[in-house]
Design an enzyme around this catalytic site. Structure first.
Site, short mmCIF file in Angstrom:
data_model
loop_
_atom_site.label_atom_id
_atom_site.label_comp_id
_atom_site.label_asym_id
_atom_site.label_seq_id
_atom_site.Cartn_x
_atom_site.Cartn_y
_atom_site.Cartn_z
CD GLU B 52 85.38 42.67 -12.18
OE1 GLU B 52 86.23 42.05 -12.34
OE2 GLU B 52 85.18 44.02 -12.02
CG PHE B 114 84.47 53.20 -22.48
CD1 PHE B 114 85.52 52.51 -23.17
CD2 PHE B 114 84.25 53.39 -21.17
CE1 PHE B 114 86.41 52.05 -22.39
CE2 PHE B 114 85.58 53.11 -20.41
CZ PHE B 114 86.53 52.43 -21.19
CD GLN B 115 84.82 49.94 -18.86
OE1 GLN B 115 83.87 50.66 -18.05
NE2 GLN B 115 85.97 49.86 -18.65
CE LYS B 164 77.65 57.05 -14.19
NZ LYS B 164 79.00 57.49 -14.77
CG MET B 472 90.80 15.46 -12.12
SD MET B 472 89.46 15.97 -11.65
CE MET B 472 88.95 14.98 -10.33
C1 LIG Z 1 88.59 26.81 -15.09
C2 LIG Z 1 88.89 25.59 -15.36
N1 LIG Z 1 89.98 25.31 -16.23
C3 LIG Z 1 90.43 23.97 -16.50
C4 LIG Z 1 89.86 22.95 -15.81
C5 LIG Z 1 89.98 21.49 -16.22
N2 LIG Z 1 90.86 21.03 -14.70
C6 LIG Z 1 89.91 20.15 -14.03
S1 LIG Z 1 90.90 19.69 -12.73
C7 LIG Z 1 92.18 20.29 -13.31
C8 LIG Z 1 93.66 20.27 -12.50
C9 LIG Z 1 93.45 20.95 -11.37
O1 LIG Z 1 94.85 21.14 -10.62
P1 LIG Z 1 95.02 21.47 -9.09
O2 LIG Z 1 94.10 22.77 -8.66
O3 LIG Z 1 96.51 21.68 -8.77
O4 LIG Z 1 94.25 20.24 -8.42
P2 LIG Z 1 95.02 18.75 -8.35
O5 LIG Z 1 94.13 17.91 -9.30
O6 LIG Z 1 96.30 18.68 -8.53
O7 LIG Z 1 94.65 18.30 -7.03
C10 LIG Z 1 92.03 20.91 -14.54
C11 LIG Z 1 92.92 21.78 -15.19
C12 LIG Z 1 88.74 23.00 -14.99
N3 LIG Z 1 87.95 22.39 -14.55
N4 LIG Z 1 88.36 24.70 -14.59
#
Ligand SMILES: Cc1ncc(C[n+]2csc(CCOP(=O)(O)OP(=O)(O)O)c2C)c(N)n1
Ligand SMILES: [Mg+2]
Lengths: 165, 561
Positions: B52, B114-115, B164, B472
C-alpha cells in the site's frame, strides 16, 4: 495571558477531536472547554479558555481556521464579554450551625441549595470566574466532597465588539 | 438512478476524471473491486501495486507530475495503516490525493473487529480532511468534497473510510455540482493595497532576492514568476520544493538554498536587503539557525495558506492568495530595473565558487552521472528521487528547466518514496522520459514495486547510486561521530541486476566512468524498464553543507563541492 476563544464549528463527527488535537500539538493547554448548539442548526459553538503568548495564539487561531469544519474563530478579549460558568458543589455539614453558616454564604453569593441530606448540602451557582472561585474558596474549609463545573462560556456584549480575530 | 455504494464510487471517480488508481485489495474493500470487475468499461486504469505504501507514493508521484489529484485504495486495518507514511509525505509537501480505505461494517465499528483500525483518528493530523462515509447517501457529496478540498487552496491529502455495508447499500445517485462548506473558502485574490505596497518595496530595494518555493509549482505560476524576475532582474533562488519553477540555466538562477544548497544561493540571501518569498514555508532545512537567517532583509511573503505567514519569520508585507493571480497583478505594478551593482556583487560570490560538474577522469562519481543525465535529457525528463545523498546531488546538479519535472519527498524525507513515485509519474506522463535516481538503501524500501513497473511494461530508467551505505547518515557519522559507521553499512545488499532480472526486467552494472553515458543511451533506446546499478565511491560526500543548527551562510566543505 488568558484568552477566551469562541469557535463556530459545523456539527461533524470528530470535530471535537480535531480542535483538541490542535491545541495539544502546539503545546497550548485548554483550561476549560464548553460546547453546545448555537442559534443556527447544524452549527455548534465552542468556548475555550486557554493561556499562552500572542505568537502561539496567532498560530493556534490560524490553524483552527484551517480546519474544514471550523467556520469562525474569535479571540474575544475578556473586557468585552460576559462570561459564565455553572457549578454544582457538595459540601459537608456536620452540625446545624455549620449548615446555617453555609446557607448564609449561599445567599450572599446568590447561589442556590438544590439538595439537602442529613450531613451534606448541594449547591448550584453560576457566575464569572471571580464569583465562582470566591464561593469555592469560602466553602473549602467546610469540606468539599465533590465539584462539577461546566466550563466557562462567553458571549460578546454587543453585536460587534469583543472581536479581535 | 439507484446505485450501490461502490457503483457510486466508480461513477464519482469518472466525474472527477480520474485516469488511474493504485491500490491493494482486501476483504473490507472487496465490494469496490468487484464493481470494477463488473463495470464494462472501467473509466480508469486499476493498478495493483505490491504494497500500500507503493500505491500511495505512486498516486503522489502521479499527482506531482501531472498536477491532477492522485487516487489510491487500501483495505481496512493493515492496508489502511500502510498508507500512513504516504499520507504524511503528501501532507507535508502539499500534494493533492484522495485515499479510499475499506472499513468493517458500521454495525461492527468500535468493537475491535478483525482488521478494524480507527484510520480517521490515526490520520487526523496528517490529512487535510478525512471522512467516514456512514450512510450510502453521503458517499457522492463526500467524494465531491474530498476532491475539491484535495486540489483547491493549499492542496493536500484527503482520506475517505468506507464501511463495507455502506459500499453495499443502495441509493439514488446524483453527483453534486458544487460544494458549500462554510468553513472552507480559500482566498485567492491578494489584497490590492498589499500588492501595491510590495511592488513599491521591490522597486526601492537595493539587494532583492526571490525565493521561489513549491507554491509556485502548485499554483502553476512559473510563467508569472519568470515574468516578474526578468522584468526586474531580481535573482531567484529555489527551495527544494520549488526546483523546476525557474529554469536552472538562466543567469538569474542561483539554484537551491538551504542546508545542502548552493553556496551562492545561501550567501546571496544572507546579504539581501529584501526577500520576496513565494509559496515557501521557511522550513528549518532552509533557514538554518532562525536567529541568523537573513539578518539584513525585510520580507514580503506571498502564500495561499495564512498559517505559513509569520509562522517562523517576521513578515513585513504579508499577502494571502493564489500566486499565479498575485504575481500577474504584481507584475503590472512593477517597472523594469537593471539591478546592475547587486548582480555584479552576486557574480563575484558565484565566481568564488561554482560547482564543478566536470571531472577529468577516474572513478564513476555522482556528479558525472548527473552531468550525463543533463546532457542526454536536456531538462526534458521527469527526475524522481529517493532520499539521501543521491537526492541532494540530483537537486543541486540536475538541470531543471520546467515545473513538475522534479518529484521528490521534501518535508518528510521518506526513503522508499522515489521508485513508486516514479511509477506514478510514468503513468501520468507516458510520453515523457522518467528517470528515478535512487540509493541502494532507499530502493530496498520499496523494491517490491519492480513487479508493478515491469509487469505494466513501463519504460523507465532507475539510476541506482550504489555506495554500499546509507550514505547521508554515514556522512554525518564521518563528520560528527569520528567515523563510527554504526548501522549505516548496507553489506548484505542483493545483486540488484539479478533481482531486476528475476522480475523480468533489464539491469546493467556500471563501474567505469566512460561506460555510463553509452549505457544511459542504450537504456533509453530499449524503451523498457531498465535499472543501472552505478558503483560509486563508498565515501563520497554531499558538499557543501550547513551543520545542523548553524547559520546558512556558514557552509562546510565548500572547496570540495
Ligand atoms: C523511511 C526512512 N528511514 C530512515 C531515514 C533516515 N535516512 C535519511 S537518508 C538515509 C540514507 C539513505 O541511503 P541511500 O538510499 O542508500 O542513499 P544515499 O544517501 O546513500 O545516497 C537514511 C537512513 C529516512 N529519511 N527515511
Ligand atoms: Mg546509499
Amino acid at each position: 495571558m488568558k484568552h477566551t476563544i469562541a469557535i463556530l464549528v459545523e456539527d461533524q463527527p470528530g470535530v471535537m477531536a480535531r480542535v483538541a488535537s490542535l491545541f495539544t500539538r502546539r503545546g497550548f493547554n485548554i483550561e476549560s472547554i464548553a460546547v453546545g448548539h448555537s442559534e443556527k442548526e447544524g452549527i455548534s459553538r465552542m468556548t475555550i479558555i486557554t493561556s499562552g503568548d500572542e505568537k502561539v495564539l496567532e498560530q493556534v487561531t490560524k490553524q483552527l481556521n484551517k480546519l474544514i469544519d471550523v467556520i469562525r474563530v474569535r479571540d474575544i478579549s475578556p473586557r468585552n464579554v460576559i462570561e459564565r460558568e455553572l457549578i454544582l458543589v457538595k459540601v459537608h455539614t456536620d452540625s446545624l450551625s455549620i449548615r446555617a453558616e453555609i446557607i448564609q454564604l449561599v445567599e450572599i453569593f446568590k447561589a442556590k441549595v438544590v439538595y439537602v441530606e442529613r450531613d451534606t448540602l448541594t449547591i448550584e451557582m453560576s457566575g464569572d470566574e471571580e464569583k465562582v472561585s470566591g464561593l469555592l474558596k469560602l466553602l473549602k474549609p467546610f469540606g468539599i466532597i465533590e465539584i462539577v463545573r461546566t466550563g466557562r462560556i462567553a458571549i460578546a456584549r454587543t453585536k460587534n465588539n469583543g472581536q479581535r480575530t | 438512478m439507484e446505485l450501490s455504494g461502490t457503483e457510486i464510487i466508480v461513477e464519482s471517480l469518472k466525474q472527477e476524471k480520474v485516469k488511474v488508481i493504485f491500490g491493494i485489495i482486501g476483504a473490507a474493500i472487496m465490494p469496490l473491486y468487484d464493481t470494477f470487475g463488473k463495470t464494462e468499461k472501467l473509466p480508469f486504469k486499476n493498478i495493483l501495486t505490491r504494497h500500500e505504501q507503493g500505491a500511495i507514493h505512486a498516486a503522489d508521484g502521479y499527482a506531482r507530475a501531472t498536477g491532477e489529484v492522485g487516487v489510491c485504495i487500501a483495505t481496512s486495518g493493515p492496508g489502511a495503516t500502510n498508507l500512513v507514511t504516504g499520507l504524511a509525505n503528501a501532507y507535508l509537501d502539499s500534494v493533492p490525493l484522495v485515499a479510499f480505505t475499506g472499513q468493517v461494517p458500521t454495525y461492527m465499528v468500535g468493537n475491535d473487529a478483525f482488521q478494524e483500525v480507527d484510520i480517521t483518528g490515526i490520520t487526523l493530523p496528517i490529512t487535510k480532511n478525512n471522512y467516514i462515509a456512514r450512510r450510502v447517501e453521503d458517499l457522492a457529496p463526500i467524494i465531491k468534497e474530498a476532491f475539491y478540498i484535495a486540489r483547491s487552496g493549499r492542496p493536500g491529502p484527503v482520506l475517505i473510510d468506507l464501511p463495507k455495508d455502506v459500499q453495499q447499500a443502495r441509493c439514488q445517485f446524483k453527483y453534486p455540482d458544487k460544494i458549500n462548506r462554510k468553513g472552507y473558502k480559500p482566498s485567492y485574490k491578494g489584497h490590492v493595497r498589499q500588492i501595491k505596497a510590495a511592488a513599491k518595496k521591490i522597486m526601492e530595494a537595493e539587494k532583492p532576492v526571490i525565493i521561489a518555493g513549491g507554491g509556485i509549482i502548485n499554483a502553476n505560476a512559473s510563467e508569472e514568476l519568470q515574468k516578474v524576475a526578468l522584468k526586474t532582474n531580481i535573482p531567484v533562488v529555489n527551495t527544494f520544493m520549488g526546483l523546476g519553477s525557474f529554469p536552472k540555466n538562466h543567469p538569474l538562477s542561483l539554484g537551491m538554498l538551504g542546508m545542502y544548497g548552493q553556496y551562492a544561493a545561501n550567501q546571496t540571501i544572507s546579504s539581501a536587503d529584501l526577500i520576496i518569498a513565494l509559496g515557501t514555508r521557511f522550513d528549518d532545512r532552509i533557514t538554518g539557525n532562525l536567529k541568523q537567517f537573513c539578518p539584513h532583509a525585510e520580507l514580503i511573503h506571498i502564500d495561499i495558506d495564512p498559517v505559513e505567514i509569520g509562522k517562523n519569520i517576521a513578515v513585513k508585507i504579508p499577502i494571502v492568495g493564489d500566486l499565479k493571480y498575485i504575481l500577474h497583478q504584481l507584475n503590472d505594478y512593477l517597472d523594469e530595473r537593471k539591478n546592475s551593482s547587486w548582480l555584479i556583487e552576486i557574480k563575484k560570490i558565484r565566481e568564488k565558487i561554482t560547482p564543478q560538474l566536470e571531472e577529468e577522469k577516474g572513478e564513476l562519481r555522482p556528479k558525472y552521472i548527473i552531468k550525463c543525465i543533463n546532457e542526454f535529457f536536456k531538462g526534458e525528463a521527469i527526475i524522481v528521487t529517493d532520499v539521501g545523498q543521491h537526492q541532494m546531488w540530483a537537486a543541486n546538479y540536475c538541470q531543471f528547466m520546467h515545473p513538475r519535472t522534479f518529484v521528490s519527498s521534501g518535508g518528510l524525507g521518506t526513503m522508499g518514496y522515489g521508485f513508486p513515485a516514479a511509477i506514478g509519474a510514468k503513468f501520468g506522463c507516458p510520453k515523457k522520459p522518467v528517470v528515478c535516481i535512487s540509493g541502494d538503501g532507499s530502493f530496498q524500501m520499496n523494491i517490491q514495486e519492480l513487479a508493478t513497473a515491469i509487469y505494466n511494461r513501463l519504460p523507465m530508467i532507475v539510476v541506482l547510486m550504489n555506495n554500499g551505505y546509507l550514505g547521508m547518515v554515514r556522512q554525518l557519522q564521518e563528520l560528527f561521530c569520528d567515523r563510527r559507521y554504526v548501522s549505516t553499512s548496507l553489506a548484505g545488499s542483493p545483486d540488484f541486476i539479478k533481482i531486476v532480472e528475476g522480475y523480468g526486467g533489464v539491469g546493467f552494472r556500471v563501474n567505469k566512468k566512460e561506460e555510463f553515458y553509452p549505457i544511459l543511451e542504450k537504456a533509453y533506446e530499449m524503451n523498457q524498464f531498465v535499472l543501472i546499478d552505478c558503483q560509486i565511491p563508498q565515501e563520497e560526500n554531499t558538499f557543501p553543507m550547513v551543520q545542523p543548527g548553524s547559520s546558512i551562510n556558514k557552509m562546510m566543505g565548500v572547496e570540495q563541492s
